[in-house]
Design a protein around this motif. Structure first.
Motif, mmCIF file in Angstrom:
data_model
loop_
_atom_site.group_PDB
_atom_site.id
_atom_site.type_symbol
_atom_site.label_atom_id
_atom_site.label_comp_id
_atom_site.label_asym_id
_atom_site.label_seq_id
_atom_site.Cartn_x
_atom_site.Cartn_y
_atom_site.Cartn_z
ATOM 1 N N ALA A 205 1.071 -1.820 -0.158
ATOM 2 C CA ALA A 205 0.550 -0.040 -0.092
ATOM 3 C C ALA A 205 0.401 1.746 0.199
ATOM 4 O O ALA A 205 0.094 2.360 -0.846
ATOM 5 C CB ALA A 205 -0.927 -0.129 1.208
ATOM 6 N N ASP A 206 2.108 1.261 0.732
ATOM 7 C CA ASP A 206 2.653 2.757 1.086
ATOM 8 C C ASP A 206 4.082 2.249 0.184
ATOM 9 O O ASP A 206 4.935 1.372 0.150
ATOM 10 C CB ASP A 206 3.118 3.011 2.095
ATOM 11 C CG ASP A 206 3.764 4.022 2.881
ATOM 12 O OD1 ASP A 206 4.273 4.591 1.420
ATOM 13 O OD2 ASP A 206 4.188 4.146 3.797
ATOM 14 N N ALA A 225 7.909 -2.737 -12.327
ATOM 15 C CA ALA A 225 8.199 -4.307 -12.481
ATOM 16 C C ALA A 225 6.904 -5.063 -11.675
ATOM 17 O O ALA A 225 8.017 -5.618 -10.949
ATOM 18 C CB ALA A 225 9.487 -4.993 -12.757
ATOM 19 N N ASN A 226 5.909 -4.807 -11.465
ATOM 20 C CA ASN A 226 4.849 -4.965 -10.975
ATOM 21 C C ASN A 226 3.512 -5.028 -12.069
ATOM 22 O O ASN A 226 3.596 -5.092 -12.883
ATOM 23 C CB ASN A 226 4.545 -4.176 -9.388
ATOM 24 C CG ASN A 226 4.669 -2.729 -9.575
ATOM 25 O OD1 ASN A 226 4.584 -2.268 -10.922
ATOM 26 N ND2 ASN A 226 5.055 -2.490 -9.293
ATOM 27 N N ASN A 233 -0.951 1.928 -7.511
ATOM 28 C CA ASN A 233 -0.610 2.604 -6.056
ATOM 29 C C ASN A 233 0.928 3.162 -6.128
ATOM 30 O O ASN A 233 0.739 4.205 -5.489
ATOM 31 C CB ASN A 233 -0.496 1.372 -5.093
ATOM 32 C CG ASN A 233 -1.513 1.004 -5.001
ATOM 33 O OD1 ASN A 233 -3.141 1.854 -4.758
ATOM 34 N ND2 ASN A 233 -2.071 -0.066 -3.399
ATOM 35 N N ALA A 234 1.731 2.294 -6.427
ATOM 36 C CA ALA A 234 3.087 2.915 -6.959
ATOM 37 C C ALA A 234 2.647 4.602 -8.297
ATOM 38 O O ALA A 234 3.394 5.193 -7.635
ATOM 39 C CB ALA A 234 4.322 2.316 -7.834
ATOM 40 N N GLU A 240 2.385 11.958 -6.143
ATOM 41 C CA GLU A 240 1.735 12.404 -6.052
ATOM 42 C C GLU A 240 3.542 12.999 -5.145
ATOM 43 O O GLU A 240 4.209 14.699 -4.455
ATOM 44 C CB GLU A 240 1.253 11.888 -4.261
ATOM 45 C CG GLU A 240 -0.121 11.749 -4.646
ATOM 46 C CD GLU A 240 -0.778 10.203 -3.490
ATOM 47 O OE1 GLU A 240 0.201 9.943 -2.823
ATOM 48 O OE2 GLU A 240 -1.474 9.937 -3.489
ATOM 49 N N PHE A 241 4.715 13.064 -4.918
ATOM 50 C CA PHE A 241 6.145 13.063 -4.996
ATOM 51 C C PHE A 241 6.700 13.635 -6.417
ATOM 52 O O PHE A 241 7.934 14.306 -5.873
ATOM 53 C CB PHE A 241 7.004 11.819 -4.758
ATOM 54 C CG PHE A 241 6.632 11.030 -3.723
ATOM 55 C CD1 PHE A 241 5.480 10.512 -2.730
ATOM 56 C CD2 PHE A 241 7.868 10.728 -3.189
ATOM 57 C CE1 PHE A 241 5.624 9.728 -1.603
ATOM 58 C CE2 PHE A 241 8.347 10.236 -2.186
ATOM 59 C CZ PHE A 241 6.889 9.921 -0.960
#
Length: 403
Positions: A205-206, A225-226, A233-234, A240-241
Motif C-alpha cells: 500500500a505504501d 516491474a509489477n 498504487n506506485a 504525489e511525489f
C-alpha cells in the motif's frame, strides 16, 4: 427435398467425423482459473469469464456436435490453491483446458498438473517467458505478451528517447522478477546503466520508501516491474511525489487499460508502455469490445480479456480440426493453424508455444485528447511479433530441435 450427391457425402462425412471424435466425457469443458477478488482482478477476473463465454457463443455453443461449457474459480494468487482447484477440475469435473492463470507462479504450478493429465494450458496473463523457454511443454500456449515482449518494446523506446539510466521498483514474485531481468538484458545491450533496484511485497500500500530511493538515485527512468493494484498504487504515489514534474520518467513494464481507468488521465497521461491489444484499433475490435462492455458494466476489455476470447476460439477450432480435446494433440493443432478472429489476424503460434502477435507501443492521452470513455491510448509504433519476442533458439525450450 432430395440431397445432391455432394451434399449427401458431406453430411455423411460430418456425421462420421462427429462419431469418431475423441471428446472426453462427451463435453468440452474449459476452466478460467484466475484472480477474481484480489489486486489483479480488474485486468482478468470476471471479465475473463465473460470473454470465454462470448467465444463459446460465437462458435455456436458446440464443437463436433458436443456442448462446450465454461467453469471458473478464484485461485487468490496462491499456487497451492490453484493446484488443488486444477487437480480437482481435471480429476472430477472433466475440465479439458485451463485458461488465463494470472501469475507466473500459479501458471508454472498448474502446468505440471496439466502436463501429467494431458490437458491444454492456455496462458493469457502470466508474464514469465520461462513458460515458452526452459519450462515449455507440449500442452502450453502463451498468448499475447510475456516479460520479454513487453520489456523489449518499452525499454528500447525509452532508451531511444534519452532514458539511459534506470532504477527498478520490482514486485517480489516470479513474474515481476522476470520483467526486471528481461529489461536489464535490453539495457545492457543498449549500454544503459542500472543505478539500483528495490523489491516490494505483493499488495503493497505504501511505496514512499521505494520512490524516495528511486528519486535519490537520479535515474532518468524509474521502472515499475509489477502489475495490477501494485502498479496503480506506485503510480498514484509517484504523482504525489512530483517525480515526473522533476524530470524523471516512470516506465511501467506491465500496464493494463483497467489500470489507466483507475488512475485517471490526469495522473496517467504521458505514460508509455507496450500492449498486444487495444480495443479501439479497428472496426472489428470496436464491435467486439462494445459487446463485451455491455456484459461487463461498460468496462473496456484488457489485453487479458482479449487473449481469453482468442484462445477459446482458437482452441475450439483446433478441437474441430483434430477430432479430439486431448491436450498435446489439440495444442499441436493450434500451432498448425493460423489464428484469425475479430481481434487478431494471421498470428502464428511457434513450436515453443509462444504466439507471435504484434506488440504496440502506446502513449496515454492527455485529458483534452480523449474523445470519450476508455479513449485512452495513442499507438506510437507497432512491432512485429518476430521482432518483439525472444528468438526461438534463445529460449532453451526442450521442444526446439538443435541445429
Amino acid at each position: 427435398m432430395m440431397k445432391t450427391p455432394v451434399a449427401a457425402a458431406l453430411a455423411t462425412a460430418l456425421l462420421a467425423s462427429s462419431a469418431m471424435a475423441d471428446i472426453s466425457g462427451g463435453i468440452v469443458r474449459l476452466g478460467v482459473l484466475n484472480d477474481q477478488s484480489g489486486i489483479y482482478a480488474d485486468f482478468g477476473g470476471r471479465g475473463s469469464v465473460i470473454a470465454a463465454q462470448l467465444a463459446v457463443e460465437d462458435f455456436g455453443g458446440k464443437v463436433l456436435g458436443k456442448p462446450v461449457e465454461i467453469v471458473s474459480a478464484d485461485h487468490q494468487n496462491k499456487p497451492d490453491i490453484a493446484s488443488v482447484i486444477a487437480r480437482d477440475w481435471m480429476d472430477t469435473k472433466g475440465v479439458d483446458a485451463v485458461l488465463e492463470l494470472t501469475t507466473s507462479a500459479v501458471a508454472l504450478a498448474v502446468q505440471e498438473i496439466a502436463k501429467s493429465k494431458n490437458r491444454a494450458m492456455l496462458v493469457t496473463s502470466a508474464s514469465s517467458a520461462d513458460l515458452t523457454g526452459k519450462a515449455c511443454t507440449k500442452i502450453t500456449v502463451h498468448w499475447g505478451f510475456d516479460s520479454y515482449g513487453i520489456s523489449s518494446v518499452a525499454t528500447k523506446a525509452t532508451v531511444a528517447s534519452g532514458g539511459d539510466s534506470w532504477f527498478f521498483i520490482t514486485g517480489d514474485n516470479a513474474g515481476s522478477h522476470a520483467q526486471e531481468d528481461q529489461a536489464r538484458f535490453f539495457l545492457k545491450e543498449a549500454n544503459a546503466r542500472v543505478l539500483g533496484a528495490v523489491r516490494h511485497p505483493l499488495g503493497t500500500a505504501d511505496f514512499a520508501s521505494y520512490l524516495l530511493q528511486a528519486q535519490a538515485s537520479k535515474a532518468k527512468a524509474i521502472a515499475l516491474a509489477n502489475a495490477g493494484g501494485d502498479t496503480i498504487n506506485a503510480l498514484k504515489q509517484a504523482g504525489e511525489f512530483g517525480i515526473t514534474q522533476a524530470g524523471q520518467s516512470v516506465v511501467p513494464m506491465l500496464m493494463y487499460i483497467s489500470d489507466i481507468h483507475a488512475l485517471g488521465l490526469n495522473t496517467a497521461q504521458g505514460l508509455k508502455f507496450a500492449t498486444p491489444f487495444y480495443w479501439d484499433r479497428t472496426d472489428e475490435t470496436r464491435a467486439w469490445s462494445r459487446r463485451f462492455m455491455e456484459r461487463h458494466g461498460g468496462r473496456a476489455p484488457t489485453m487479458v480479456h482479449a487473449g481469453v476470447y482468442t484462445m477459446v476460439t482458437h482452441y475450439l477450432k483446433a478441437v474441430a480440426a483434430g477430432n479430439t480435446d486431448g491436450g498435446e494433440e489439440t495444442v499441436a493443432k493450434m500451432k498448425e493453424l493460423a489464428v484469425n478472429d475479430a481481434l487478431y489476424k494471421n498470428v502464428r503460434i511457434r513450436e515453443d508455444g509462444r504466439s507471435l502477435n504484434e506488440m504496440h507501443l502506446v502513449e496515454v492521452k492527455k485529458p483534452a485528447e480523449s474523445k470519450g470513455p476508455w479513449d485512452y491510448y495513442k499507438v506510437l509504433a507497432t512491432v512485429p511479433g518476430a521482432e518483439a519476442f525472444r528468438p526461438l533458439k534463445a529460449g532453451n525450450c526442450p521442444l526446439v530441435k538443435a541445429d
